[in-house]
Enzyme design. Sequence first.
Site, PDB file in Angstrom:
ATOM      1  N   LYS A  13      -1.172  20.768   3.534  1.00  0.00           N
ATOM      2  CA  LYS A  13      -1.030  22.064   2.848  1.00  0.00           C
ATOM      3  C   LYS A  13       0.426  22.331   2.449  1.00  0.00           C
ATOM      4  CE  LYS A  13      -2.812  24.283   6.373  1.00  0.00           C
ATOM      5  NZ  LYS A  13      -3.026  23.118   7.263  1.00  0.00           N
ATOM      6  N   ARG A  88      -7.163  32.365   8.246  1.00  0.00           N
ATOM      7  CA  ARG A  88      -7.581  31.305   9.158  1.00  0.00           C
ATOM      8  C   ARG A  88      -8.780  31.722  10.003  1.00  0.00           C
ATOM      9  NH1 ARG A  88      -2.499  28.332   9.718  1.00  0.00           N
ATOM     10  NH2 ARG A  88      -2.876  26.504  10.950  1.00  0.00           N
ATOM     11  N   ARG A 127       4.857  12.876  11.522  1.00  0.00           N
ATOM     12  CA  ARG A 127       5.617  13.951  10.869  1.00  0.00           C
ATOM     13  C   ARG A 127       6.948  14.214  11.583  1.00  0.00           C
ATOM     14  NH1 ARG A 127       2.943  19.555   9.425  1.00  0.00           N
ATOM     15  NH2 ARG A 127       2.443  19.629  11.637  1.00  0.00           N
ATOM     16  N   ARG A 160       7.744  18.481  15.677  1.00  0.00           N
ATOM     17  CA  ARG A 160       7.409  19.864  16.009  1.00  0.00           C
ATOM     18  C   ARG A 160       6.780  19.904  17.393  1.00  0.00           C
ATOM     19  NH1 ARG A 160       4.092  22.546  11.054  1.00  0.00           N
ATOM     20  NH2 ARG A 160       2.614  23.093  12.684  1.00  0.00           N
ATOM     21  N   ARG A 171      -5.344  22.285  18.446  1.00  0.00           N
ATOM     22  CA  ARG A 171      -5.274  22.930  17.121  1.00  0.00           C
ATOM     23  C   ARG A 171      -6.457  22.500  16.258  1.00  0.00           C
ATOM     24  NH1 ARG A 171       0.333  20.869  15.300  1.00  0.00           N
ATOM     25  NH2 ARG A 171      -0.272  21.638  13.254  1.00  0.00           N
TER      26      ARG A 171
HETATM   27  P1  AP5 Z   1       1.969  18.802   5.975  1.00  0.00           P
HETATM   28  O1  AP5 Z   1       2.052  19.021   4.514  1.00  0.00           O
HETATM   29  O2  AP5 Z   1       3.114  19.215   6.838  1.00  0.00           O
HETATM   30  O3  AP5 Z   1       0.574  19.380   6.544  1.00  0.00           O
HETATM   31  P2  AP5 Z   1       0.090  20.854   6.787  1.00  0.00           P
HETATM   32  O4  AP5 Z   1      -1.346  20.940   6.385  1.00  0.00           O
HETATM   33  O5  AP5 Z   1       1.027  21.848   6.170  1.00  0.00           O
HETATM   34  O6  AP5 Z   1       0.186  20.867   8.373  1.00  0.00           O
HETATM   35  P3  AP5 Z   1       0.566  21.953   9.433  1.00  0.00           P
HETATM   36  O7  AP5 Z   1       0.523  21.225  10.763  1.00  0.00           O
HETATM   37  O8  AP5 Z   1       1.865  22.650   9.112  1.00  0.00           O
HETATM   38  O9  AP5 Z   1      -0.596  22.934   9.343  1.00  0.00           O
HETATM   39  P4  AP5 Z   1      -1.137  23.856  10.402  1.00  0.00           P
HETATM   40  O10 AP5 Z   1      -2.143  24.592   9.629  1.00  0.00           O
HETATM   41  O11 AP5 Z   1      -1.596  23.258  11.664  1.00  0.00           O
HETATM   42  O12 AP5 Z   1       0.191  24.625  10.888  1.00  0.00           O
HETATM   43  P5  AP5 Z   1       0.854  25.985  10.476  1.00  0.00           P
HETATM   44  O13 AP5 Z   1       2.282  25.729  10.359  1.00  0.00           O
HETATM   45  O14 AP5 Z   1       0.137  26.655   9.357  1.00  0.00           O
HETATM   46  O15 AP5 Z   1       1.686  17.224   6.185  1.00  0.00           O
HETATM   47  C1  AP5 Z   1       1.588  16.649   7.479  1.00  0.00           C
HETATM   48  C2  AP5 Z   1       2.321  15.284   7.462  1.00  0.00           C
HETATM   49  O16 AP5 Z   1       1.631  14.397   6.572  1.00  0.00           O
HETATM   50  C3  AP5 Z   1       3.778  15.334   6.932  1.00  0.00           C
HETATM   51  O17 AP5 Z   1       4.538  14.424   7.641  1.00  0.00           O
HETATM   52  C4  AP5 Z   1       3.659  14.909   5.456  1.00  0.00           C
HETATM   53  O18 AP5 Z   1       4.842  14.281   4.985  1.00  0.00           O
HETATM   54  C5  AP5 Z   1       2.476  13.939   5.510  1.00  0.00           C
HETATM   55  N1  AP5 Z   1       1.649  13.988   4.283  1.00  0.00           N
HETATM   56  C6  AP5 Z   1       1.199  15.108   3.662  1.00  0.00           C
HETATM   57  N2  AP5 Z   1       0.432  14.796   2.600  1.00  0.00           N
HETATM   58  C7  AP5 Z   1       0.406  13.424   2.557  1.00  0.00           C
HETATM   59  C8  AP5 Z   1      -0.242  12.487   1.697  1.00  0.00           C
HETATM   60  N3  AP5 Z   1      -1.015  12.878   0.670  1.00  0.00           N
HETATM   61  N4  AP5 Z   1      -0.077  11.170   1.953  1.00  0.00           N
HETATM   62  C9  AP5 Z   1       0.673  10.759   3.018  1.00  0.00           C
HETATM   63  N5  AP5 Z   1       1.297  11.593   3.863  1.00  0.00           N
HETATM   64  C10 AP5 Z   1       1.168  12.924   3.635  1.00  0.00           C
HETATM   65  O19 AP5 Z   1       0.551  26.858  11.783  1.00  0.00           O
HETATM   66  C11 AP5 Z   1       1.122  26.547  13.026  1.00  0.00           C
HETATM   67  C12 AP5 Z   1       0.542  27.477  14.064  1.00  0.00           C
HETATM   68  O20 AP5 Z   1       0.890  28.844  13.742  1.00  0.00           O
HETATM   69  C13 AP5 Z   1      -0.985  27.490  14.196  1.00  0.00           C
HETATM   70  O21 AP5 Z   1      -1.456  26.459  15.046  1.00  0.00           O
HETATM   71  C14 AP5 Z   1      -1.239  28.893  14.758  1.00  0.00           C
HETATM   72  O22 AP5 Z   1      -0.998  28.924  16.139  1.00  0.00           O
HETATM   73  C15 AP5 Z   1      -0.177  29.731  14.068  1.00  0.00           C
HETATM   74  N6  AP5 Z   1      -0.694  30.326  12.812  1.00  0.00           N
HETATM   75  C16 AP5 Z   1      -0.313  30.022  11.544  1.00  0.00           C
HETATM   76  N7  AP5 Z   1      -1.013  30.744  10.662  1.00  0.00           N
HETATM   77  C17 AP5 Z   1      -1.862  31.533  11.369  1.00  0.00           C
HETATM   78  C18 AP5 Z   1      -2.863  32.465  11.023  1.00  0.00           C
HETATM   79  N8  AP5 Z   1      -3.151  32.755   9.754  1.00  0.00           N
HETATM   80  N9  AP5 Z   1      -3.532  33.080  12.034  1.00  0.00           N
HETATM   81  C19 AP5 Z   1      -3.256  32.821  13.308  1.00  0.00           C
HETATM   82  N10 AP5 Z   1      -2.338  31.927  13.723  1.00  0.00           N
HETATM   83  C20 AP5 Z   1      -1.645  31.270  12.757  1.00  0.00           C
END
Ligand code: AP5
Length: 216
Positions: A13, A88, A127, A160, A171
């Site tokens: 994402k 979410r 990552r 991270r 997660r």
């Molecule tokens: P990346 O693009 O970083 O993936 P992502 O989907 O953004 O992953 P996140 O782990 O950040 O998502 P998440 O939803 O778990 O965490 P968030 O920060 O929102 O890509 C991942 C890796 O793959 C990278 O190394 C990248 O380079 C590589 N990659 C990407 N695309 C690629 C491709 N096509 N080919 C090859 N490699 C690729 O949330 C964190 C925490 O915050 C949650 O667990 C929760 O506790 C809290 N939180 C956040 N939002 C909410 C909400 N709305 N409600 C409640 N709690 C929340």
Amino acid sequence: MYIILLGAPAAGKGTQAELLTKSYAIPHISTGDIFRGNIAQGTLLGLKANEYISRGLLVPDEITEGIVADRLRQDDCRKGFLLDGFPRTVHQAEFLDGLLKDLGVEIDAVINIDTPDHVLIERITGRRVCESCKAVYHVKAKPSRTEGVCDKCGGKLVQREDDKEETFLKRLKTYYSQTKPLLDYYEKERKLFNVDGSTDAELTASRIIRILEDVG
Ligand code: AP5
């Protein structure tokens, strides 16, 4: 354009948001980034959020919804935004519907980045994130020029905290139980578009842009 990016943790994402905002001049709003920023600054919100994030759980809806409501009311969101990581839960989706109604805007598309579990594991373990500027790398798919050092600012690349395997598996479980039901929610609203997230990031982005051009 008003866009939501859905997908499992590490589906890509954030990577897609970065590519898309090169084509669409709209703010990228990541609730995860907002929480991590607060954790780094040691704010009260950060302390509270970290109680949940460190355990692979979602931050309670009332906290998250308040933050998003404040953010979407800011001036830079008047012509659109790209939401990454929100909503979410079904409760958050219903809250967002009400908020958008108040603001007089509608979501154009909900893009589900569909990435299989075995690819998610590979992405999460590889990552690396810059401690200073938060740029995201992958040891194989997107390595920095010098190992462990950010290309953009020279900062240190780290894993991270919530990317450790045990927390990541929690997660993923949280995603399946609380976030995946949103696919049905947006399918019913006829806003959902599925995109294969396992392909090269640029190719995935070009497919998303084609969808956005069709709905725009
Ligand atoms: P990346 O693009 O970083 O993936 P992502 O989907 O953004 O992953 P996140 O782990 O950040 O998502 P998440 O939803 O778990 O965490 P968030 O920060 O929102 O890509 C991942 C890796 O793959 C990278 O190394 C990248 O380079 C590589 N990659 C990407 N695309 C690629 C491709 N096509 N080919 C090859 N490699 C690729 O949330 C964190 C925490 O915050 C949650 O667990 C929760 O506790 C809290 N939180 C956040 N939002 C909410 C909400 N709305 N409600 C409640 N709690 C929340």
